[in-house]
Design a protein around this motif. Structure first.
Motif, short mmCIF file in Angstrom:
data_model
loop_
_atom_site.label_atom_id
_atom_site.label_comp_id
_atom_site.label_asym_id
_atom_site.label_seq_id
_atom_site.Cartn_x
_atom_site.Cartn_y
_atom_site.Cartn_z
N VAL A 139 -13.52 -8.87 -1.80
CA VAL A 139 -13.25 -7.91 -2.88
C VAL A 139 -12.18 -6.91 -2.44
N ALA A 140 -12.28 -6.44 -1.18
CA ALA A 140 -11.30 -5.48 -0.69
C ALA A 140 -9.89 -6.07 -0.74
N ILE A 141 -9.76 -7.35 -0.33
CA ILE A 141 -8.44 -7.99 -0.33
C ILE A 141 -7.92 -8.15 -1.75
N VAL A 142 -8.80 -8.58 -2.66
CA VAL A 142 -8.37 -8.79 -4.05
C VAL A 142 -7.91 -7.47 -4.66
N VAL A 143 -8.70 -6.41 -4.45
CA VAL A 143 -8.33 -5.11 -5.02
C VAL A 143 -7.04 -4.60 -4.37
N ILE A 176 -4.51 -6.42 -3.05
CA ILE A 176 -3.37 -7.19 -3.55
C ILE A 176 -3.07 -6.81 -4.99
N GLY A 177 -4.12 -6.73 -5.81
CA GLY A 177 -3.92 -6.36 -7.21
C GLY A 177 -3.28 -4.98 -7.34
N SER A 178 -3.75 -4.02 -6.54
CA SER A 178 -3.21 -2.67 -6.63
C SER A 178 -1.75 -2.63 -6.22
N CYS A 229 0.50 -5.02 -6.46
CA CYS A 229 1.30 -5.57 -7.56
C CYS A 229 1.36 -4.58 -8.72
N PHE A 230 0.22 -3.94 -8.99
CA PHE A 230 0.16 -2.96 -10.08
C PHE A 230 1.12 -1.79 -9.81
N CYS A 275 4.67 -2.76 -10.49
CA CYS A 275 4.94 -2.88 -11.92
C CYS A 275 4.97 -1.52 -12.60
N VAL A 276 4.05 -0.63 -12.22
CA VAL A 276 4.02 0.70 -12.83
C VAL A 276 5.31 1.44 -12.52
#
Lengths: 281, 281
Positions: free
Chosen positions: A76-80, A82-84, A86-87, A90-91
């Protein structure tokens, strides 16, 4: 002169690296962290043409990412994470609508480097710290030793055999310097060096490669024969895209750190995949 | 007409999605897999200008990645997967030296989408399957329900309040349609809908949001007020870079799937971070 510098800085730095690897713990974690940050700094310099702001952002993100992974090794830590990441990219471009498309695409190239370099160093980290997974605390260390023996033998002997005996170019399109002689010289020693070192150490009673079988050496070294030159070519290709020759000047006589570890970043992935998933099969 | 289509396809598809979410297991895993593949297909169509080859490569990689993560949820598997993906991209461009730099940079933009979309859907997957982590098997499901209530309320009410009462544009630079009235209308209902639904269900004796406290609703909904519109703007921004309006036509009246889930991909990251790392604090 260049060669002398190269040898001298190897002789100075290599013992420090080996000592930190051996010890494990915080010192080794710092080594991984600093290596990742320096490599990503050099990569960013290449892709962003030495832009100081992006260099700092890259280093910052590499440190945050590594610390998060050291302390929260959950999926979960890795997914969050990586997602953050990329986010945030983009932001940044969404809230600054005047930024050009080409900058957005360059930042995506940075992202590739972040993942490419990060996963290479993390593989080494996971091999070193995965002791409990193996039920044998120094097995990972033995495989890192094998990984380095094979990769650096390939690199070094391909260079010298190519320099002394090289006649037939491997592919003029891919590389101006690489020759078939260098490739086969490198291939031979990628296998021969670990085998010889294992035999030598065993005869001396040192069990540094004691848990590694001949089968392990073959399974690891044969892909490295192809992966190590590819890792080298990949880095040259990216440098050529952005008009650079060396990745940096951190190691006297060696160009950048990235020039030294380009093959290792790829071969370490293979060794991690082999040790964690294929060895038991 | 467009609105009628929108409502009809929602009424048909929503029960299927809710049923699969509820059941969990293979059906739910397939839902995540297909949603990721379709979204990445649409993203690739935008970035690669409908190039069929790249669309197929993206779908293939999304399926491989999701299957690997479903069956090997270890950190090493993720690191090797990410490293290999980056390696394959680089090898492709290294062995084809005639490919232009702009294609390399476009593929890196694809990589961003792969990680962005993948981590959003994976967050939902981890919330649903993380039951054992919570020691309460349906807690993740409850949070997914809250996530969807808050995100879709924001989206829907921002749209209608903006349409009926909207006067003052939020920012002409960022979006032609968004208004302050829409933003505040969305914000209000992002909080109000989960609170009302929780109260209503509790009064009916249905414990669908039973383990979720008022504090949880506030902590989750308030960031969603900002994250959901940002997710929406991010997708518009990327479409504008590459000259597209809708992400696809898979849902009649809804544009593409990506248009529907753009906010959810960001808000799900926040909910996963909150549930796994911050809730206990």
């Amino acid at each position: 002169m260049n060669l002398l510098f190269r040898v001298l800085s190897s002789v100075t730095l290599l013992p420090i690296v080996i000592y930190l690897l051996w010890q494990g713990g915080t010192g080794f974690s710092c080594l991984i962290m600093i290596s990742f940050a320096v490599s990503l700094f050099e990569y960013t310099s290449i892709v962003m043409n030495q832009h100081r702001g992006w260099q700092m952002v890259s280093v910052l993100f590499s440190l945050i990412a590594v610390l998060l992974i050291f302390y929260a090794t959950s999926l979960v830590a890795i997914v969050v994470l990586i997602g953050s990441l990329c986010f945030f990219i983009c932001v940044y471009f969404t809230l600054n609508p005047d930024l050009p498309q080409c900058l957005f695409e360059r930042v995506c190239v940075l992202l590739l480097g972040f993942f490419y370099i990060g996963s290479g160093f993390l593989s080494i980290y996971l091999l070193r710290t995965g002791g409990t997974l193996f039920g044998q605390s120094d097995l990972g260390l033995q495989f890192i030793f094998l990984l380095m023996l094979a990769t650096f033998s390939n690199d070094t002997f391909a260079y010298f055999v190519g320099k002394w005996f090289g006649k037939n170019p491997l592919s003029k399109k891919l590389s101006a310097k690489k020759t078939w002689e260098g490739f086969f010289g490198g291939a031979l020693f990628t296998l021969a060096t670990p085998l010889a070192v294992k035999a030598l150490l065993a005869s001396m009673g040192v069990m540094l490669l004691g848990s590694i079988s001949i089968r392990d050496i073959f399974f690891i070294a044969i892909p490295i024969i192809f992966l190590a030159p590819l890792g080298d070519l990949i880095e040259s290709r990216i440098k050529r895209f952005y008009g650079f020759k060396d990745s940096g000047r951190i190691l006297p006589g060696h160009g950048g750190l990235l020039d030294r570890v380009d093959a290792l970043l790829v071969t370490s992935l293979w060794v991690a995949a082999y040790v964690f998933f294929l060895r038991a099969v």
